[in-house]
Design a protein around this motif. Sequence first.
Motif, PDB file in Angstrom:
ATOM      1  N   LYS A   1     -52.585 -23.238  -5.595  1.00 19.80           N
ATOM      2  CA  LYS A   1     -52.423 -22.453  -4.374  1.00 19.80           C
ATOM      3  C   LYS A   1     -53.149 -21.126  -4.552  1.00 19.80           C
ATOM      4  O   LYS A   1     -52.943 -20.426  -5.542  1.00 19.80           O
ATOM      5  N   CYS A   2     -54.004 -20.767  -3.597  1.00 20.67           N
ATOM      6  CA  CYS A   2     -54.731 -19.501  -3.646  1.00 20.67           C
ATOM      7  C   CYS A   2     -53.747 -18.346  -3.523  1.00 20.67           C
ATOM      8  O   CYS A   2     -52.830 -18.378  -2.703  1.00 20.67           O
TER       9      CYS A   2
ATOM     10  N   CYS B   1     -62.091 -17.134   2.665  1.00 20.86           N
ATOM     11  CA  CYS B   1     -61.298 -16.421   1.668  1.00 20.86           C
ATOM     12  C   CYS B   1     -62.147 -16.078   0.438  1.00 20.86           C
ATOM     13  O   CYS B   1     -62.435 -14.926   0.183  1.00 20.86           O
TER      14      CYS B   1
ATOM     15  N   ILE C   1     -53.014 -18.248 -11.038  1.00 18.57           N
ATOM     16  CA  ILE C   1     -52.915 -19.193  -9.916  1.00 18.57           C
ATOM     17  C   ILE C   1     -51.517 -19.792  -9.892  1.00 18.57           C
ATOM     18  O   ILE C   1     -51.016 -20.277 -10.892  1.00 18.57           O
TER      19      ILE C   1
ATOM     20  N   TYR D   1     -62.590 -19.260  -8.061  1.00 14.58           N
ATOM     21  CA  TYR D   1     -62.762 -18.725  -6.710  1.00 14.58           C
ATOM     22  C   TYR D   1     -62.144 -19.687  -5.715  1.00 14.58           C
ATOM     23  O   TYR D   1     -62.277 -20.901  -5.854  1.00 14.58           O
ATOM     24  N   CYS D   2     -61.485 -19.148  -4.709  1.00 16.98           N
ATOM     25  CA  CYS D   2     -60.905 -19.973  -3.651  1.00 16.98           C
ATOM     26  C   CYS D   2     -62.044 -20.708  -2.942  1.00 16.98           C
ATOM     27  O   CYS D   2     -63.039 -20.088  -2.568  1.00 16.98           O
TER      28      CYS D   2
END
Length: 196
Positions: free
Chosen positions: A82-83, A54, A63, A48-49
């Motif tokens: 990076k999300c 977000c 990802i 999860y971010c």
Amino acid sequence: MSVPKCPHEGCKSELGVESCKKFLPPMLIEMLQGRIKEASIPVTEKVYCPYPRCSALMSRSEISEEYAKNAFVGSERSGARKCIKCHGLFCINCKVPWHNAMTCSDYKILNPNIPAEDLKLNSLATKNKWRQCGKCNNMIEHTEGCWHMTCICGHEFCYNCGAERKNNRPTCSCPAWDVRRIWFDNHGDFDDDDLF
């Protein structure tokens, strides 16, 4: 969660998200898509971010490492990711926004305080006597039955003490269930004399 079935009696056809768009509002379609995606990702692969605005769900395989690889030398070892939704950088190892120019160990030393949200969850878990899976850290609540638990990740353990089960056998000496709880659930107040 699986794909919903047709509500017509006797029909076993699965309803695709596309066919549901005709009669469900966009908000419910988005929710359905999210639930289907969540169910399709194995527990150990879910990420999860960490950015509260977000909190996007991603699998480890989707990802993007490309931006992180280009931006930071050695990022694949450091954990920079990076999300896919907000494009924010975060550390996949620490599950926090990216800690630039700092190793995970250094970050943990400089940030020993547990976030307020985690403290609230831990307090709620303690109050409700929830257990955390020793493998994937999911919270588990015992509602009925014996102390043998099987988490959604497949890890088996004793709910009473947390000891792992090996070769389908307990590694602890806890009883199989709590007799007091069974009696109370079925009869109300419990007295030691009720056992005999």
